[in-house]
Design a protein around this motif. Sequence first.
Motif, PDB file in Angstrom:
ATOM      1  N   LEU A  26       0.842  -1.190   0.000  1.00  0.00           N
ATOM      2  CA  LEU A  26       0.000   0.000   0.000  1.00  0.00           C
ATOM      3  C   LEU A  26       0.877   1.240   0.000  1.00  0.00           C
ATOM      4  CD1 LEU A  26      -2.734  -1.062   2.582  1.00  0.00           C
ATOM      5  CD2 LEU A  26      -2.819  -1.228   0.085  1.00  0.00           C
ATOM      6  N   GLU A  27       0.815   2.001  -1.090  1.00  0.00           N
ATOM      7  CA  GLU A  27       1.559   3.262  -1.168  1.00  0.00           C
ATOM      8  C   GLU A  27       0.730   4.363  -0.526  1.00  0.00           C
ATOM      9  OE1 GLU A  27       3.284   6.554  -4.336  1.00  0.00           O
ATOM     10  OE2 GLU A  27       2.821   4.532  -5.065  1.00  0.00           O
ATOM     11  N   LEU A  28       1.262   4.987   0.516  1.00  0.00           N
ATOM     12  CA  LEU A  28       0.534   6.024   1.213  1.00  0.00           C
ATOM     13  C   LEU A  28       0.388   7.259   0.330  1.00  0.00           C
ATOM     14  CD1 LEU A  28       2.130   5.722   4.772  1.00  0.00           C
ATOM     15  CD2 LEU A  28       0.067   4.597   3.867  1.00  0.00           C
ATOM     16  N   ASP A  29      -0.859   7.640   0.110  1.00  0.00           N
ATOM     17  CA  ASP A  29      -1.191   8.811  -0.709  1.00  0.00           C
ATOM     18  C   ASP A  29      -1.379   9.993   0.242  1.00  0.00           C
ATOM     19  OD1 ASP A  29      -2.537  10.569  -2.726  1.00  0.00           O
ATOM     20  OD2 ASP A  29      -2.566   8.743  -3.916  1.00  0.00           O
ATOM     21  N   ALA A  30      -2.186  10.968  -0.135  1.00  0.00           N
ATOM     22  CA  ALA A  30      -2.494  12.061   0.790  1.00  0.00           C
ATOM     23  C   ALA A  30      -3.141  11.457   2.046  1.00  0.00           C
ATOM     24  CB  ALA A  30      -3.436  13.062   0.130  1.00  0.00           C
ATOM     25  N   LEU A  31      -2.705  11.930   3.212  1.00  0.00           N
ATOM     26  CA  LEU A  31      -3.128  11.306   4.468  1.00  0.00           C
ATOM     27  C   LEU A  31      -3.860  12.304   5.357  1.00  0.00           C
ATOM     28  CD1 LEU A  31       0.155   9.351   5.281  1.00  0.00           C
ATOM     29  CD2 LEU A  31      -1.886   8.496   4.106  1.00  0.00           C
ATOM     30  N   ASN A  32      -4.777  11.780   6.148  1.00  0.00           N
ATOM     31  CA  ASN A  32      -5.474  12.626   7.109  1.00  0.00           C
ATOM     32  C   ASN A  32      -5.339  12.024   8.500  1.00  0.00           C
ATOM     33  OD1 ASN A  32      -7.352  10.485   7.053  1.00  0.00           O
ATOM     34  ND2 ASN A  32      -9.035  11.880   7.473  1.00  0.00           N
ATOM     35  N   GLN A  33      -6.030  12.591   9.463  1.00  0.00           N
ATOM     36  CA  GLN A  33      -5.885  12.196  10.862  1.00  0.00           C
ATOM     37  C   GLN A  33      -6.262  10.737  11.111  1.00  0.00           C
ATOM     38  OE1 GLN A  33      -8.701  14.069  13.549  1.00  0.00           O
ATOM     39  NE2 GLN A  33     -10.115  14.493  11.859  1.00  0.00           N
ATOM     40  N   TYR A  34      -7.086  10.146  10.246  1.00  0.00           N
ATOM     41  CA  TYR A  34      -7.446   8.742  10.440  1.00  0.00           C
ATOM     42  C   TYR A  34      -6.218   7.838  10.347  1.00  0.00           C
ATOM     43  CZ  TYR A  34     -12.197  10.468   9.403  1.00  0.00           C
ATOM     44  OH  TYR A  34     -13.388  11.149   9.398  1.00  0.00           O
ATOM     45  N   VAL A  35      -5.219   8.296   9.602  1.00  0.00           N
ATOM     46  CA  VAL A  35      -3.982   7.519   9.458  1.00  0.00           C
ATOM     47  C   VAL A  35      -2.922   7.994  10.449  1.00  0.00           C
ATOM     48  CG1 VAL A  35      -2.077   6.918   7.907  1.00  0.00           C
ATOM     49  CG2 VAL A  35      -4.429   7.008   7.033  1.00  0.00           C
ATOM     50  N   TYR A  36      -2.697   9.319  10.522  1.00  0.00           N
ATOM     51  CA  TYR A  36      -1.544   9.764  11.314  1.00  0.00           C
ATOM     52  C   TYR A  36      -1.851  10.039  12.785  1.00  0.00           C
ATOM     53  CZ  TYR A  36      -2.966  14.580   9.843  1.00  0.00           C
ATOM     54  OH  TYR A  36      -3.636  15.743   9.589  1.00  0.00           O
ATOM     55  N   GLU A  37      -3.131  10.055  13.188  1.00  0.00           N
ATOM     56  CA  GLU A  37      -3.431  10.293  14.605  1.00  0.00           C
ATOM     57  C   GLU A  37      -4.029   9.071  15.298  1.00  0.00           C
ATOM     58  OE1 GLU A  37      -5.730  13.826  15.198  1.00  0.00           O
ATOM     59  OE2 GLU A  37      -4.124  15.158  14.493  1.00  0.00           O
ATOM     60  N   THR A  38      -4.158   7.960  14.596  1.00  0.00           N
ATOM     61  CA  THR A  38      -4.630   6.717  15.218  1.00  0.00           C
ATOM     62  C   THR A  38      -3.619   5.613  14.942  1.00  0.00           C
ATOM     63  OG1 THR A  38      -5.839   5.692  13.365  1.00  0.00           O
ATOM     64  CG2 THR A  38      -6.975   7.458  14.565  1.00  0.00           C
ATOM     65  N   GLN A  39      -3.805   4.493  15.617  1.00  0.00           N
ATOM     66  CA  GLN A  39      -2.946   3.330  15.408  1.00  0.00           C
ATOM     67  C   GLN A  39      -3.636   2.284  14.522  1.00  0.00           C
ATOM     68  OE1 GLN A  39       0.289   3.109  16.740  1.00  0.00           O
ATOM     69  NE2 GLN A  39      -0.159   5.268  17.151  1.00  0.00           N
ATOM     70  N   PHE A  40      -4.732   2.652  13.897  1.00  0.00           N
ATOM     71  CA  PHE A  40      -5.553   1.675  13.185  1.00  0.00           C
ATOM     72  C   PHE A  40      -4.784   0.952  12.075  1.00  0.00           C
ATOM     73  CE2 PHE A  40      -8.377   0.766   9.553  1.00  0.00           C
ATOM     74  CZ  PHE A  40      -9.110  -0.254  10.123  1.00  0.00           C
ATOM     75  N   ILE A  41      -4.052   1.701  11.234  1.00  0.00           N
ATOM     76  CA  ILE A  41      -3.349   1.060  10.115  1.00  0.00           C
ATOM     77  C   ILE A  41      -2.236   0.152  10.627  1.00  0.00           C
ATOM     78  CG2 ILE A  41      -2.008   1.444   8.007  1.00  0.00           C
ATOM     79  CD1 ILE A  41      -5.013   2.131   7.836  1.00  0.00           C
ATOM     80  N   GLU A  42      -1.520   0.574  11.664  1.00  0.00           N
ATOM     81  CA  GLU A  42      -0.500  -0.304  12.238  1.00  0.00           C
ATOM     82  C   GLU A  42      -1.125  -1.599  12.760  1.00  0.00           C
ATOM     83  OE1 GLU A  42      -0.797   3.083  12.626  1.00  0.00           O
ATOM     84  OE2 GLU A  42       0.828   3.726  13.945  1.00  0.00           O
TER      85      GLU A  42
END
Length: 298
Positions: A165-181
């Motif tokens: 998965l190539e990270l595209d434009a990101l918002n808080q759902y990705v950078y402020e949570t641990q969900f993707i990890e």
Amino acid sequence: MENFMIGQYGKFDYSKFARDFKENFYGIEACLFENENDVEYLVAEAEKGDFNIGIHFPLRFGISRLRDPQFLSLDEEIRSNTFNIMENEFIYIKEKQVNPKYILFHFPKPVILDETVSWNNWRFADPSEYVFESQYRLEEFKKNSSFLFQWLSEKGRQYNFMPVLELDALNQYVYETQFIEEQLGLFPNIRICLDLGRLHLQDEIDTKFSAMDIIKKFANFTEIVHLWNVRVNENIDNRHYPALPRLKPEDGWAPIEKYIRQIKLQNKHVKIMFEHRSDLISDKDLDECYSWINDLLK
């Protein structure tokens, strides 16, 4: 340089292959080939040269209206059709015996944007490629992403490729949570691509975003680094310019050395895919680019 890759987009370009690809490189990342003959050339050269193939989805041009599959669309019909298109391409790739090490997809798609940021300089092929946070709730993002991770993990095993998965434009759902990890922990055959030019661009236009924080967050999960530079000042220019040591961050260029050193600190096994326009520089500069990045990774 055994972890270096070059890209081939639109066709198997023999002149680019002869100039950019070196004997000990890891492989080639292919995307949007317009002629089936070029797929055959790619497979034949990989077998002859004993190098690996990666695919930036899709391998073939024209299988859908847009390049990037919209697997997180809020429209259920679009989402369902997207997964069908993806699987049909997996079947084709298997039938043509391409045997890719990985298949890469932009994530999230559509991207979910912070409405307070100006995205005028972010390139979208179509308005359907983005949606704003107010239109896409975190719960929906988690539900649709969870399905995607499970589906991609299963298809990767079924068709024998690593989903990236190539990270595209990101918002808080990705950078402020641990969900993707958490998802990457649940499905360890799925890996991440960090695009350094894209990270630098968002770092400059989005005050809530930190490229270094994203690198630290995802470097351990990273398989591929897309390497190119871009200058961001009052204007944005020289997109996909090769990374060279003379391009200084104080002049608006990405801090490539800083990024690479952090990635290496966490993960020494990443593949570096040179997603740059090598035609913009001389042979000497291209050699300098390769040597510089190689030295940073030692």
